[in-house]
Design a protein around this motif. Structure first.
Motif, mmCIF file in Angstrom:
data_model
loop_
_atom_site.group_PDB
_atom_site.id
_atom_site.type_symbol
_atom_site.label_atom_id
_atom_site.label_comp_id
_atom_site.label_asym_id
_atom_site.label_seq_id
_atom_site.Cartn_x
_atom_site.Cartn_y
_atom_site.Cartn_z
ATOM 1 N N GLN A 226 -1.478 -6.323 6.460
ATOM 2 C CA GLN A 226 -0.562 -5.925 5.386
ATOM 3 C C GLN A 226 -1.337 -5.627 4.109
ATOM 4 O OE1 GLN A 226 2.680 -8.649 4.777
ATOM 5 N NE2 GLN A 226 3.181 -7.802 2.784
ATOM 6 N N GLU A 227 -2.330 -6.443 3.795
ATOM 7 C CA GLU A 227 -3.160 -6.215 2.611
ATOM 8 C C GLU A 227 -3.906 -4.894 2.720
ATOM 9 O OE1 GLU A 227 -4.265 -7.649 -0.631
ATOM 10 O OE2 GLU A 227 -2.167 -7.987 -0.164
ATOM 11 N N LYS A 228 -4.454 -4.620 3.888
ATOM 12 C CA LYS A 228 -5.213 -3.384 4.097
ATOM 13 C C LYS A 228 -4.315 -2.169 3.907
ATOM 14 C CE LYS A 228 -8.389 -1.291 7.382
ATOM 15 N NZ LYS A 228 -9.045 -1.443 8.673
ATOM 16 N N VAL A 229 -3.135 -2.190 4.520
ATOM 17 C CA VAL A 229 -2.190 -1.072 4.407
ATOM 18 C C VAL A 229 -1.693 -0.944 2.967
ATOM 19 C CG1 VAL A 229 0.106 -0.273 5.098
ATOM 20 C CG2 VAL A 229 -1.483 -1.136 6.817
ATOM 21 N N SER A 230 -1.414 -2.071 2.331
ATOM 22 C CA SER A 230 -0.895 -2.061 0.967
ATOM 23 C C SER A 230 -1.901 -1.465 -0.015
ATOM 24 C CB SER A 230 -0.516 -3.480 0.556
ATOM 25 O OG SER A 230 0.093 -3.471 -0.698
ATOM 26 N N LYS A 231 -3.180 -1.756 0.179
ATOM 27 C CA LYS A 231 -4.211 -1.187 -0.685
ATOM 28 C C LYS A 231 -4.226 0.328 -0.582
ATOM 29 C CE LYS A 231 -7.486 -4.987 -0.730
ATOM 30 N NZ LYS A 231 -8.782 -5.469 -0.267
ATOM 31 N N GLN A 232 -4.016 0.831 0.633
ATOM 32 C CA GLN A 232 -4.029 2.275 0.839
ATOM 33 C C GLN A 232 -2.814 2.955 0.219
ATOM 34 O OE1 GLN A 232 -4.300 2.410 5.095
ATOM 35 N NE2 GLN A 232 -6.474 1.875 5.125
ATOM 36 N N LYS A 233 -1.705 2.194 0.020
ATOM 37 C CA LYS A 233 -0.480 2.765 -0.535
ATOM 38 C C LYS A 233 -0.391 2.568 -2.037
ATOM 39 C CE LYS A 233 2.700 0.571 1.608
ATOM 40 N NZ LYS A 233 3.937 0.070 2.205
ATOM 41 N N GLY A 234 -1.406 2.048 -2.693
ATOM 42 C CA GLY A 234 -1.353 1.726 -4.113
ATOM 43 C C GLY A 234 -0.810 2.865 -4.960
ATOM 44 N N SER A 235 -0.175 2.504 -6.056
ATOM 45 C CA SER A 235 0.463 3.490 -6.938
ATOM 46 C C SER A 235 -0.131 3.383 -8.332
ATOM 47 C CB SER A 235 1.971 3.218 -6.984
ATOM 48 O OG SER A 235 2.558 3.957 -8.007
ATOM 49 N N PHE A 236 -0.121 4.520 -9.053
ATOM 50 C CA PHE A 236 -0.617 4.514 -10.421
ATOM 51 C C PHE A 236 0.518 4.314 -11.413
ATOM 52 C CE2 PHE A 236 -3.943 6.839 -8.187
ATOM 53 C CZ PHE A 236 -5.040 6.083 -8.582
ATOM 54 N N HIS A 237 1.755 4.284 -10.945
ATOM 55 C CA HIS A 237 2.895 4.044 -11.822
ATOM 56 C C HIS A 237 2.949 2.560 -12.170
ATOM 57 C CE1 HIS A 237 4.120 8.089 -11.013
ATOM 58 N NE2 HIS A 237 4.123 7.854 -9.709
ATOM 59 N N GLU B 111 2.674 -8.660 -5.060
ATOM 60 C CA GLU B 111 2.540 -8.719 -3.599
ATOM 61 C C GLU B 111 1.160 -9.262 -3.213
ATOM 62 O OE1 GLU B 111 1.867 -5.237 -0.542
ATOM 63 O OE2 GLU B 111 3.982 -5.301 -1.150
ATOM 64 N N LYS B 112 0.136 -8.798 -3.912
ATOM 65 C CA LYS B 112 -1.226 -9.248 -3.628
ATOM 66 C C LYS B 112 -1.369 -10.750 -3.901
ATOM 67 C CE LYS B 112 -6.012 -8.204 -4.551
ATOM 68 N NZ LYS B 112 -6.967 -7.231 -4.967
ATOM 69 N N HIS B 113 -0.759 -11.218 -4.994
ATOM 70 C CA HIS B 113 -0.795 -12.646 -5.326
ATOM 71 C C HIS B 113 -0.108 -13.470 -4.235
ATOM 72 C CE1 HIS B 113 -0.566 -16.358 -7.602
ATOM 73 N NE2 HIS B 113 0.748 -16.366 -7.421
ATOM 74 N N LEU B 114 1.076 -13.046 -3.801
ATOM 75 C CA LEU B 114 1.796 -13.765 -2.751
ATOM 76 C C LEU B 114 1.018 -13.769 -1.446
ATOM 77 C CD1 LEU B 114 5.498 -12.637 -3.333
ATOM 78 C CD2 LEU B 114 4.445 -14.840 -3.895
ATOM 79 N N ASN B 115 0.433 -12.630 -1.093
ATOM 80 C CA ASN B 115 -0.362 -12.561 0.136
ATOM 81 C C ASN B 115 -1.572 -13.483 0.060
ATOM 82 O OD1 ASN B 115 1.291 -10.874 1.574
ATOM 83 N ND2 ASN B 115 0.151 -9.015 1.105
ATOM 84 N N ALA B 116 -2.206 -13.556 -1.093
ATOM 85 C CA ALA B 116 -3.363 -14.444 -1.255
ATOM 86 C C ALA B 116 -2.957 -15.899 -1.026
ATOM 87 C CB ALA B 116 -3.983 -14.266 -2.636
ATOM 88 N N LEU B 117 -1.785 -16.300 -1.562
ATOM 89 C CA LEU B 117 -1.296 -17.660 -1.342
ATOM 90 C C LEU B 117 -0.992 -17.905 0.138
ATOM 91 C CD1 LEU B 117 1.126 -18.096 -4.374
ATOM 92 C CD2 LEU B 117 -1.110 -19.160 -4.054
#
Length: 167
Positions: free
Chosen positions: A122-133, A143-149
């Motif tokens: 999920q982290e790998k896919v999420s990084k690829q979908k990152g947004s500049f907005h 999301e990244k914080h929750l995934n890290a926990l």
């Protein structure tokens, strides 16, 4: 008496094993980790057979503490609507019980491996979908914080399982 400490919600919970090698949990520690102020056992309608008084050395000297059985631990957690208890309830209701119903058992280590792999993907896919907005970046940061926990929890569960095998 063999005292150990389990970490829940960044709070140490003292645990001892009874004569049947069943865990007993320090009521004061459980209440503190769940942000429950009134620690009187009577308010929880606990099973009397699962209440145990024990004298233990503390930083203030010897103190008599109340320890509760696993059954009573669940009574307290499932009666609470505090966020600290809800995360535990969600795990039991969404993962543990359905897994037992489907497979007849629950193996925390195997489930932790599966969850850890899913979170990394999920982290790998999420990084690829990152947004500049700004909204997308804020959502991604949360999301990244929750995934890290979640990843940290899975890794700790796997470590605990291995420690259980070697002890």
């Amino acid at each position: 008496m063999n005292l150990s400490i389990y970490e829940f919600n960044n709070q140490g919970i003292r645990i001892v094993l009874n004569n049947n090698n069943e865990p007993l949990f320090c009521l004061a520690d459980v209440c503190k980790s769940l942000d429950i102020k009134n620690q009187n056992p009577k308010r929880f309608d606990l099973n009397i057979g699962g209440l145990h008084k024990m004298s233990l050395p503390t930083s203030s000297g010897m103190q008599t503490l109340t320890f509760i059985s696993e059954e009573n631990l669940y009574r307290i957690i499932f009666r609470s609507n505090k966020p600290e208890a809800l995360s535990f309830q969600n795990w039991v209701f969404a993962e543990v019980l359905p897994t037992i119903r489907k497979t007849g058992s629950y193996t925390a280590r195997h489930t932790a491996y599966e969850e850890l792999n899913r979170l990394h993907m999920q982290e790998k896919v999420s990084k690829q979908k990152g947004s500049f907005h700004s909204h997308g970046m804020h959502k991604r940061k949360h999301e990244k914080h929750l995934n890290a926990l979640r990843i940290k929890t899975c890794e700790e569960n796997i470590q605990l399982a291995f420690e259980g095998i070697t002890q």
